[in-house]
Write a protein that holds these residues in place. Structure first.
Motif, short mmCIF file in Angstrom:
data_model
loop_
_atom_site.label_atom_id
_atom_site.label_comp_id
_atom_site.label_asym_id
_atom_site.label_seq_id
_atom_site.Cartn_x
_atom_site.Cartn_y
_atom_site.Cartn_z
N GLN A 1 -11.46 0.64 -0.42
CA GLN A 1 -9.61 0.42 -0.89
C GLN A 1 -9.85 2.30 -0.17
OE1 GLN A 1 -8.92 -0.49 -5.15
NE2 GLN A 1 -8.45 -1.88 -4.21
N VAL A 2 -8.49 2.16 0.42
CA VAL A 2 -7.86 2.96 0.79
C VAL A 2 -7.10 3.58 -0.58
CG1 VAL A 2 -6.67 4.59 2.95
CG2 VAL A 2 -8.03 3.00 2.94
N SER A 3 -6.88 5.49 -0.62
CA SER A 3 -5.92 5.49 -1.57
C SER A 3 -4.99 7.11 -0.65
CB SER A 3 -6.58 6.51 -2.58
OG SER A 3 -7.59 7.30 -2.41
N VAL A 4 -3.41 6.44 -0.96
CA VAL A 4 -3.30 7.76 -0.33
C VAL A 4 -1.98 8.58 -1.51
CG1 VAL A 4 -1.09 8.33 0.48
CG2 VAL A 4 -2.71 6.73 1.62
N PHE A 5 -2.38 9.95 -2.10
CA PHE A 5 -2.32 10.46 -2.43
C PHE A 5 -0.36 11.77 -1.87
CE2 PHE A 5 -0.83 15.02 -4.85
CZ PHE A 5 -0.29 14.92 -5.70
N CYS A 6 0.65 11.41 -1.99
CA CYS A 6 1.95 12.23 -2.21
C CYS A 6 2.27 13.06 -2.74
CB CYS A 6 2.92 11.20 -1.76
SG CYS A 6 2.45 9.68 -0.21
N SER A 7 2.01 14.59 -2.05
CA SER A 7 2.27 15.45 -3.61
C SER A 7 3.58 15.80 -2.89
CB SER A 7 1.03 16.71 -3.06
OG SER A 7 2.16 18.02 -3.08
N THR A 8 4.26 15.90 -4.26
CA THR A 8 6.00 16.97 -4.28
C THR A 8 6.03 18.03 -4.52
OG1 THR A 8 6.02 16.50 -6.15
CG2 THR A 8 6.76 14.93 -5.87
N GLY A 9 4.68 18.66 -4.70
CA GLY A 9 4.02 20.17 -4.53
C GLY A 9 4.22 20.38 -6.19
N LEU B 1 0.60 3.71 7.43
CA LEU B 1 -1.05 4.28 5.89
C LEU B 1 -0.12 3.62 4.92
CD1 LEU B 1 -2.96 6.20 5.09
CD2 LEU B 1 -1.13 8.10 5.44
N LEU B 2 1.06 3.75 4.61
CA LEU B 2 1.74 3.18 3.39
C LEU B 2 0.99 1.82 3.59
CD1 LEU B 2 4.68 4.69 2.94
CD2 LEU B 2 2.25 5.85 1.73
N ASP B 3 1.41 1.20 4.32
CA ASP B 3 0.94 -0.35 3.91
C ASP B 3 -0.36 -0.71 4.11
OD1 ASP B 3 3.38 -0.80 4.80
OD2 ASP B 3 3.22 -1.49 6.74
N ARG B 4 -0.89 0.11 4.53
CA ARG B 4 -2.92 0.30 4.34
C ARG B 4 -3.12 0.82 3.16
NH1 ARG B 4 -7.50 2.15 8.51
NH2 ARG B 4 -9.60 0.63 6.49
N ALA B 5 -2.78 1.49 2.17
CA ALA B 5 -3.24 1.73 1.43
C ALA B 5 -3.20 1.02 0.04
CB ALA B 5 -2.91 3.06 1.14
N GLU B 6 -4.27 1.01 -0.38
CA GLU B 6 -4.53 -0.02 -1.76
C GLU B 6 -3.48 0.19 -3.14
OE1 GLU B 6 -7.04 -2.56 1.21
OE2 GLU B 6 -7.20 -0.20 0.63
N VAL B 7 -3.95 1.95 -2.61
CA VAL B 7 -3.40 2.32 -4.23
C VAL B 7 -2.82 3.96 -3.78
CG1 VAL B 7 -4.15 4.48 -6.13
CG2 VAL B 7 -5.45 2.53 -5.56
N LEU B 8 -1.38 4.04 -3.88
CA LEU B 8 -0.48 4.62 -4.08
C LEU B 8 0.01 5.24 -5.20
CD1 LEU B 8 1.96 3.20 -1.49
CD2 LEU B 8 0.19 4.80 -0.59
N ALA B 9 -0.26 7.17 -5.33
CA ALA B 9 0.34 8.04 -6.41
C ALA B 9 1.20 9.13 -5.64
CB ALA B 9 -1.15 8.47 -7.11
N THR B 10 1.40 9.61 -6.26
CA THR B 10 2.37 11.10 -6.47
C THR B 10 2.37 11.84 -8.11
OG1 THR B 10 4.44 12.06 -5.52
CG2 THR B 10 4.87 10.04 -7.00
N ASP B 11 2.33 13.63 -7.87
CA ASP B 11 2.75 13.64 -8.97
C ASP B 11 3.64 13.54 -9.50
OD1 ASP B 11 3.35 15.12 -6.69
OD2 ASP B 11 2.56 16.99 -7.90
N SER B 12 4.98 13.21 -9.29
CA SER B 12 6.30 12.87 -10.35
C SER B 12 6.38 11.93 -9.68
CB SER B 12 6.72 13.85 -9.87
OG SER B 12 8.42 13.44 -10.51
N PRO B 13 6.48 10.40 -9.57
CA PRO B 13 7.46 9.48 -9.37
C PRO B 13 9.17 9.76 -9.37
CG PRO B 13 5.73 8.22 -9.94
CD PRO B 13 6.04 9.74 -10.51
N ALA B 14 10.12 10.11 -10.08
CA ALA B 14 10.93 10.83 -10.60
C ALA B 14 11.16 11.48 -8.95
CB ALA B 14 11.38 11.08 -10.96
N GLN B 15 10.61 12.60 -8.63
CA GLN B 15 11.07 13.48 -8.15
C GLN B 15 10.84 13.55 -6.51
OE1 GLN B 15 9.17 17.63 -8.48
NE2 GLN B 15 9.80 18.47 -6.68
N ALA B 16 10.35 12.68 -5.99
CA ALA B 16 9.48 12.09 -5.31
C ALA B 16 11.11 10.85 -4.42
CB ALA B 16 8.40 10.90 -4.93
N ALA B 17 11.32 10.37 -5.70
CA ALA B 17 12.82 9.17 -5.72
C ALA B 17 13.33 10.32 -5.27
CB ALA B 17 12.89 8.31 -6.29
N SER B 18 13.92 11.45 -6.16
CA SER B 18 14.96 11.81 -6.17
C SER B 18 15.57 13.05 -4.63
CB SER B 18 14.89 13.26 -7.18
OG SER B 18 14.12 14.25 -7.18
#
Length: 163
Positions: free
Chosen positions: A135-143, A83-100
């Motif tokens: 384009q396929v887009s994916v939003f990965c929520s950090t909650g 899914l991540l490979d296919r998505a042209e747009v990847l988003a999250t509400d907090s990149p720092a939290q996603a990485a932590s």
């Protein structure tokens, strides 16, 4: 429009589809096949407790937006790297939290960190979102509270404006 519900549990998917129809007055049906649940859909919401992928990116139609609110860490995720490979747009509400997170969110691992953007920056126009309707887009929520509601409102407005 129709809501299509998939769950590995027949009882859960049937009950949820019935609840959507009864409480929201929206057409809804249950399906045992995750591929048919996502095929031809504009928006796919993954909200599971599954530690392993429940959909295949190949089953998504061009232009699909996926909201992932369940498990999405490196060692347990409701979707795979396909899914991540296919998505042209990847988003999250907090990149720092996603990485932590330990382990980190799958989309915040080295293969994807350069492509994972802050949803706020996309909505503000500081970072490009979709550049075509295919384009396929994916939003990965950090909650973070309210993000999903805000995103759904924005998507609904965009969808209404393009009709």
């Amino acid at each position: 429009r129709e809501v299509v519900v998939h769950s590995r549990s027949a009882a859960r998917r049937d009950a949820f589809a019935a609840r959507v129809r009864a409480e929201l007055g929206v057409s809804a049906r249950a399906t045992a096949d995750p591929g048919s649940a996502v095929a031809g859909r504009d928006i796919v919401l993954l909200a599971t407790t599954s530690p392993s992928p429940v959909l295949r990116a190949a089953d998504l139609s061009p232009g699909t937006h996926v909201n992932a609110v369940g498990f999405k860490q490196r060692d347990r995720s409701e979707f795979g790297t396909d899914l991540l490979d296919r998505a042209e747009v990847l988003a999250t509400d907090s990149p720092a939290q996603a990485a932590s997170y330990q382990p980190p969110m799958l989309a915040a691992t080295p293969a994807y960190t350069g492509r994972l953007h802050d949803l706020g920056a996309i909505l503000a126009g500081a970072v490009a979102g979709r550049t075509s309707a295919e384009q396929v887009s994916v939003f990965c929520s950090t909650g973070l509270a309210g993000t999903e509601v805000f995103l759904l409102d924005a998507l609904t407005r965009v969808s209404a404006a393009t009709r």
